[in-house]
Write a protein that holds these residues in place. Structure first.
Motif, short mmCIF file in Angstrom:
data_model
loop_
_atom_site.label_atom_id
_atom_site.label_comp_id
_atom_site.label_asym_id
_atom_site.label_seq_id
_atom_site.Cartn_x
_atom_site.Cartn_y
_atom_site.Cartn_z
N VAL A 81 -39.33 44.85 32.28
CA VAL A 81 -37.93 44.41 32.13
C VAL A 81 -37.12 45.47 31.40
N GLU A 82 -37.70 46.08 30.37
CA GLU A 82 -36.98 47.11 29.62
C GLU A 82 -36.76 48.36 30.46
N LEU A 83 -37.75 48.76 31.24
CA LEU A 83 -37.59 49.93 32.11
C LEU A 83 -36.59 49.65 33.22
N ALA A 84 -36.59 48.41 33.72
CA ALA A 84 -35.62 48.05 34.75
C ALA A 84 -34.21 48.11 34.21
N ALA A 85 -34.02 47.66 32.98
CA ALA A 85 -32.68 47.67 32.39
C ALA A 85 -32.16 49.08 32.18
N ALA A 86 -33.07 50.03 31.95
CA ALA A 86 -32.66 51.41 31.71
C ALA A 86 -32.55 52.23 32.99
N SER A 87 -32.95 51.66 34.11
CA SER A 87 -32.96 52.40 35.37
C SER A 87 -31.58 52.42 36.02
N ASP A 88 -31.22 53.58 36.60
CA ASP A 88 -29.97 53.70 37.35
C ASP A 88 -30.16 53.43 38.83
N ASP A 89 -31.41 53.25 39.24
CA ASP A 89 -31.73 53.03 40.65
C ASP A 89 -31.89 51.53 40.90
N PRO A 90 -31.01 50.92 41.68
CA PRO A 90 -31.11 49.47 41.93
C PRO A 90 -32.44 49.07 42.55
N ALA A 91 -33.00 49.91 43.43
CA ALA A 91 -34.27 49.58 44.07
C ALA A 91 -35.40 49.56 43.05
N SER A 92 -35.42 50.55 42.15
CA SER A 92 -36.44 50.59 41.11
C SER A 92 -36.30 49.41 40.16
#
Length: 592
Positions: free
Chosen positions: A145-156
């Motif tokens: 969840v934390e990595l997803a929140a920091a990601s700029d890639d919607p797919a990731s």
């Protein structure tokens, strides 16, 4: 005259109850020894609440030495039993061998993850059989969840927020129910996480959730899950697992970084080595829990195929409820065999089942009365408090605090991915650097949880479904035979830092690790130790982009020195660097 020696192997529901009852009945007139890998009894039904951050890990563990003061505790894993010599051989946590002699033996070794030949599962999935796996899952879900929140890639971001649970029995249903609440709480009221939608999928080849229970309980659980937003897909399972997601049997590929394998259990492989009659991996016993032809040997719990006297021709299912009551019967019959009391057969009467769905929701049928909603939630928690042999006040206090305070969603990093391989005979132990690997095997079709012929080719489609009542009885898969363990992808995102990994071990004993492509933010592959050479290939060719070991002096051809990475596979692994030795500018630890 010397006192009789009683050895109990395993301290699960059956073994713990046997030891407690025998300690009370013997009154110091027998030497009772309990052999177990850990110094605690684990209350498995509450393990999903540990993974969801509701309960602290120690709440679901009960100290063996404190609650069994007249029982000698020996820490170790049983790796062989000599029935003729009446000895049990074991390996302690430091790798030393030991032997226990007995006049009476109670085999209550429990069970391990069941694996089927499904490609990629052992490499990319994790089970849910022990405390280390629950701690790993809590950290892993929080990290995603934390990595997803920091990601700029919607797919990731979407892939990291997608969690796949296979097995809609007790464990899988509770893990999905609690997990959805846990991840929703992490994104709710967080301004930088608006728009994130954690997605949970629950898969099973059965036609309904909780197929082993009454249909009314199944409908209650199914309705609650769907109202909460869990995608329940019955008649669907995993065809192949990869580091980037799972291919379902209906042809859909779901991008995900999390695969939780709650498909089922198999009895501990220790029983198979005895050469005695078996029933689908369980040791056949008579109604008095004695092994035919070996009156000094008793078996109970998941390790034993106990005749069901209420259903002639059938055996009692592998449930915690049965194991707990079989432990009491085993204790009484062991005492009777030594001249104390009368022996009696094992008979049971179902008290009902409870399924905790998180929050105030549950499904229960105490004494056959179906309940749902708040009433079922109260009955479920009351049942668990009554059934726990300790920590009741602490558990109740954690429940109270969880109802009024937000959960602490932090990753402690105590258990890494490679520490909890799916194919292991010791799910209650996390693999740590410097400790012997124990009874583990990376070859799924011959490992501890390998499928039997009946598992892979059942005569009836329902045979692979989990049995009733067990908090750990879910479906499971395994990679194809001779499928090699995962190799870090060249140039892909690094996994855990190499300094945090144990030194290389023999290929036959190395735990199945997590593919590098599945991890993120770790140390580049070029900084990892050289993998151990394949069997029958002297020296082993170093992997690409990895430094080759320096040739040892006086060894022709530059053959790696012993105890160095890439050296002799039969020797001990090289020294392990602690993570606190890493330089200040080393990369941050990634997902494990």
């Amino acid at each position: 005259m010397s006192r009789p020696r009683i050895v109990i192997v395993g301290a699960g529901f059956a073994g713990y109850r046997t030891a407690k009852e025998l300690s009370r009945m013997s009154r110091g007139k027998a030497d009772i020894t309990l052999l177990n890998p850990t110094d605690y009894f684990l209350y498995l039904p509450l393990l999903p609440q540990v993974a969801a951050g509701i309960l602290e890990p120690r709440r679901v563990t009960v100290s063996l030495s404190d609650t069994l003061p007249h029982v000698r505790l020996v820490l170790g894993e049983a790796d062989g039993i000599d029935l003729d010599a009446r000895t049990v051989h074991y390996t302690d946590p430091e790798g030393d061998d030991g032997t226990l002699t007995y006049d009476r033996l109670v085999l209550a070794a429990g069970s391990v993850n069941k694996l089927l030949p499904i490609p990629g599962v052992a490499e990319n999935a994790h089970g849910f059989r022990g405390l280390p796996e629950a701690l790993y899952l809590r950290d892993h879900v929080t990290r995603q969840v934390e990595l997803a929140a920091a990601s700029d890639d919607p797919a990731s971001c979407a892939a990291r927020c997608t969690f796949v649970v296979v097995g809609a029995g007790y464990t899988g249903t509770e893990v999905a129910a609690h997990g959805k609440l846990f991840t929703d709480a992490q994104v709710r009221k967080h301004p930088l996480r608006e728009g994130m939608r954690p997605r949970w999928l629950l898969l099973d080849v059965a036609d309904r959730v909780l197929p082993e229970l009454d249909e009314r309980l199944s409908r209650t659980a199914d309705r609650t899950l769907k109202e909460r937003g869990v995608e329940v897909r019955m008649g669907t399972s995993v065809k192949e697992a990869t580091p980037d997601g799972v291919l379902l049997t209906d042809g859909e590929f779901v991008e995900s970084r999390t695969l939780v394998w709650c498909v089922g259990v198999r009895p501990d492989p220790l029983a198979e080595a005895l050469g005695l009659p078996m029933e689908r991996g369980r040791l056949l016993v008579d109604p008095h829990l004695q092994v035919p032809g070996r009156p000094e040997v008793f078996a109970c719990g998941d390790a034993a195929a106990v005749p069901d006297l209420r259903n002639p021709g059938q055996f009692t299912p592998t449930t915690a409820q049965h194991a707990w009551r079989q432990g009491r019967t085993a204790a009484r019959n062991v005492a009777a065999s030594l001249g104390v009391g009368m022996r009696r057969p094992y008979e049971h009467r179902d008290l009902g089942f409870v399924v905790d769905l998180g929050g105030a929701k549950a499904a229960a049928n105490p004494l056959g009365v179906p309940l749902s909603g708040v009433a079922a939630g109260a009955v479920t928690r009351g049942y668990h408090l009554a059934a726990m042999p300790g920590n009741r006040v602490r558990v109740a206090a954690d429940w109270l605090l969880d109802s009024v305070l937000p959960r602490q969603a932090v990753q402690l990093g105590l258990v890494r991915s490679w520490s909890v391989p799916l194919d292991t005979a010791s799910p209650e132990l996390a693999r740590v650097p410097g400790r012997p690997p124990g009874r583990q095997d990376t070859k799924a079709m011959s490992g501890p949880g390998a499928a039997t012929a009946q598992d892979t080719h059942p005569t009836d489609p329902t045979e692979n479904r989990p049995g009733p009542g067990s908090p750990e009885n879910q479906p499971g898969g395994d990679p194809a035979e001779n499928r090699p363990g995962p190799v870090p992808a060249e140039g892909g995102p690094g996994g855990e830092p190499a300094r945090d990994k144990p030194g290389p071990a023999s290929a036959m004993n190395q735990p199945v690790g997590e593919s590098a492509a599945r991890r993120s933010g770790g140390e580049p592959d070029m900084n990892r130790p050289v993998p151990e050479p394949a069997k029958n290939q002297p020296g082993g060719e170093p992997a690409k982009n990895q430094p080759a070991p320096e040739p040892a002096k006086n060894q022709p051809g530059g053959e790696p020195a012993k105890n160095q990475p890439g050296g002799d596979p039969g020797k001990a692994p090289g020294p392990v660097r602690r993570t606190d030795d890493a330089p200040a500018d080393s990369p941050a630890e990634g997902d494990s």
